[in-house]
Design a protein around this motif. Structure first.
Motif, PDB file in Angstrom:
ATOM      1  N   LYS A   4       0.821  -1.223   0.000  1.00  0.00           N
ATOM      2  CA  LYS A   4       0.000   0.000   0.000  1.00  0.00           C
ATOM      3  C   LYS A   4       0.849   1.264   0.000  1.00  0.00           C
ATOM      4  CE  LYS A   4      -3.914  -2.222   2.350  1.00  0.00           C
ATOM      5  NZ  LYS A   4      -4.707  -2.297   3.609  1.00  0.00           N
ATOM      6  N   ASN A  10       1.075   2.462  -3.442  1.00  0.00           N
ATOM      7  CA  ASN A  10      -0.201   2.731  -4.109  1.00  0.00           C
ATOM      8  C   ASN A  10      -0.244   2.175  -5.537  1.00  0.00           C
ATOM      9  OD1 ASN A  10      -2.800   3.781  -4.321  1.00  0.00           O
ATOM     10  ND2 ASN A  10      -2.079   5.744  -5.133  1.00  0.00           N
ATOM     11  N   ASN A  23      -1.415  -0.137  -8.872  1.00  0.00           N
ATOM     12  CA  ASN A  23      -2.655  -0.668  -9.444  1.00  0.00           C
ATOM     13  C   ASN A  23      -2.617  -2.185  -9.528  1.00  0.00           C
ATOM     14  OD1 ASN A  23      -3.726   1.951  -9.948  1.00  0.00           O
ATOM     15  ND2 ASN A  23      -2.446   2.098 -11.784  1.00  0.00           N
ATOM     16  N   ASP A  71      -9.101  -9.619 -12.919  1.00  0.00           N
ATOM     17  CA  ASP A  71      -8.837  -9.467 -11.487  1.00  0.00           C
ATOM     18  C   ASP A  71      -7.570 -10.222 -11.103  1.00  0.00           C
ATOM     19  OD1 ASP A  71     -11.305  -8.033 -10.937  1.00  0.00           O
ATOM     20  OD2 ASP A  71     -12.332  -9.949 -11.250  1.00  0.00           O
ATOM     21  N   ASP A  94      -6.821  -4.096  -5.492  1.00  0.00           N
ATOM     22  CA  ASP A  94      -7.985  -4.108  -4.598  1.00  0.00           C
ATOM     23  C   ASP A  94      -8.493  -5.523  -4.357  1.00  0.00           C
ATOM     24  OD1 ASP A  94      -7.817  -1.386  -4.435  1.00  0.00           O
ATOM     25  OD2 ASP A  94      -9.399  -0.983  -5.898  1.00  0.00           O
ATOM     26  N   LYS A  95      -8.539  -6.343  -5.413  1.00  0.00           N
ATOM     27  CA  LYS A  95      -8.979  -7.724  -5.271  1.00  0.00           C
ATOM     28  C   LYS A  95      -7.995  -8.519  -4.413  1.00  0.00           C
ATOM     29  CE  LYS A  95     -12.743  -7.722  -7.799  1.00  0.00           C
ATOM     30  NZ  LYS A  95     -14.080  -8.054  -7.245  1.00  0.00           N
ATOM     31  N   ASP A 140      -8.547  -7.610  -0.748  1.00  0.00           N
ATOM     32  CA  ASP A 140      -9.821  -8.161  -0.243  1.00  0.00           C
ATOM     33  C   ASP A 140      -9.702  -9.651   0.067  1.00  0.00           C
ATOM     34  OD1 ASP A 140     -10.981  -5.693  -0.493  1.00  0.00           O
ATOM     35  OD2 ASP A 140     -12.089  -6.150  -2.339  1.00  0.00           O
TER      36      ASP A 140
END
Length: 393
Positions: free
Chosen positions: A115, A118, A120, A148, A200-201, A204
């Motif tokens: 993170k 940052n 993609n 994904d 993001d996937k 999660d």
């Protein structure tokens, strides 16, 4: 916050138990290969050529030599003010400390690192494969498919398929089925353990997996099947070049032998895709008038007075007069005494082999490579039979 479009996370913490005494003192990615390289040079060099300049190297088992070798990342142009290479061992947090419990948990424990850039996309790599691959093509495919997760795959013989994660895909490349090391494989498309995730996937599913009781915290066993069953967009990217998992004695020996010309698709001296390494010795090797060298690689700083045939000789090796090395891999700074015979063997760094010893013999089946571990001392006249793995004391 600055953005890195894609960062790599390189899993390099494995014990490598199937390499036996070659990994008794070092992590598997730090094992020598091809005379002057270490296994980890390949994914790091691939990152350099693919334009990926931020790499987290996740270490755990016997990390000292590996950490020292990576250093600031300069040999792979990864000494950057923003990005570059970072060694990421398990650490003490507010809730205590944990060893990495699996490949997925290792990434989960370093999500703060992910993170901080940052990105993609996150590229997940293994530190125990020998290959040349342009990851930018994999990333372009992932983006074009709006995926994904994208898994790099290659075709394998059906009788070897049960060693891999095996998947099926439709005409568009979308994955329709995945099974980790199936007893009865449904296809011959094998996962290479190389993945790109949309960040993001990834976050999660890693967070969900961490909360799942009984999970193995593994990409192949848990994350990939869960994403597939949840209907995520997952695609297969077919790779057709040379690739070898060098997690066993036989496969490590075979990959070294492939350098000697048996595989024309495996050229690590291509100036357009150099494999970079931290150089060990700049001096040229010396071949005495008593020496005979045939179809072999002899690295800098070695002294050859005996016979070397179809073998890899690392830097700083001494092969004494009358010694015969055949079909073998001799790693750095090994001493081989007068009149010693070495055949179908791997001898690790800093070993001392006395005079008139016999190491190995005819390779007539599985696990018949004789292996001498790092720093081991073979006495004068001693015999190490094919397939023997003398334990360090």
């Amino acid at each position: 916050m600055k953005n890195k479009n894609c960062i790599a996370m390189l899993l390099a913490g494995g014990q490598g138990s199937r390499l036996y005494n070659l990994t008794s003192k070092i992590a598997k990615p730090a094992v020598s290969f091809g005379g002057k390289y270490r296994i980890i040079d390949f994914p790091l060099s691939n990152c350099l050529h693919s334009g990926i300049d931020t790499v987290g190297v996740l270490t755990q088992y016997q990390p000292l030599i590996l950490n020292d070798y990576i250093g600031n990342g300069q040999p792979w142009d990864l000494d950057r003010n923003f990005g570059g290479v970072h060694v990421l061992p398990p650490y003490q947090g507010k809730k205590g400390s944990n060893w990495y419990k699996g490949t997925a948990n290792a990434i989960y424990q370093n999500l703060h690192f992910v993170k901080s850039y940052n990105p993609n996309y996150v590229l997940i790599l293994s530190g125990d494969h020998i290959y040349k691959m342009d990851y930018s093509l994999l990333l372009d495919y992932h983006i074009a498919k709006s995926a994904d997760c994208t898994i790099a795959v290659m075709e394998v013989p059906i009788d070897e398929a049960s060693r891999f994660g095996i998947l099926s895909s439709d005409n568009s490349g979308r994955i329709t089925d995945f099974e980790e090391k199936p007893k009865k494989p449904k296809s011959t498309k094998a996962s290479m353990g190389i993945y790109i995730f949309s960040v993001d996937k990834l976050v999660d599913y890693l967070c969900e997996d961490e909360k799942t009781e009984g999970s193995a915290n593994d990409f192949g066993k848990d994350i990939i099947p869960k994403m597939l069953s949840s209907g995520e967009k997952m695609f297969a990217y077919t790779f057709s070049g040379y690739w070898k998992d060098v997690g066993t004695i036989d496969s490590l020996w075979e990959a070294n032998m492939d350098l000697l010309g048996s595989r024309p698709d495996f050229n690590i001296y291509d100036e357009n895709w150099r494999i970079h390494c931290r150089s060990r010795n700049a001096a040229p090797f010396y071949a005495d008038k008593t020496s005979f060298i045939e179809n072999s690689i002899v690295c800098a700083g070695s002294e050859i007075k005996g016979t070397v045939i179809n073998s890899i000789i690392g830097s700083g090796v001494t092969v004494s007069e009358g010694a015969v090395i055949k079909d073998s891999v001799i790693m750095a700074n090994v001493y081989v005494g007068n009149g010693t015979k070495v055949t179908y063997s791997i001898i690790d760094e800093d070993a001392v082999i006395g005079g008139k010893a016999v190491i190995g013999g005819v390779k007539d089946g599985k696990n018949k490579i004789a292996v001498i571990g790092m720093g081991y001392n073979v006495k004068d006249g001693e015999t190490v039979l094919p397939g023997e793995l003398p334990e360090l004391v």
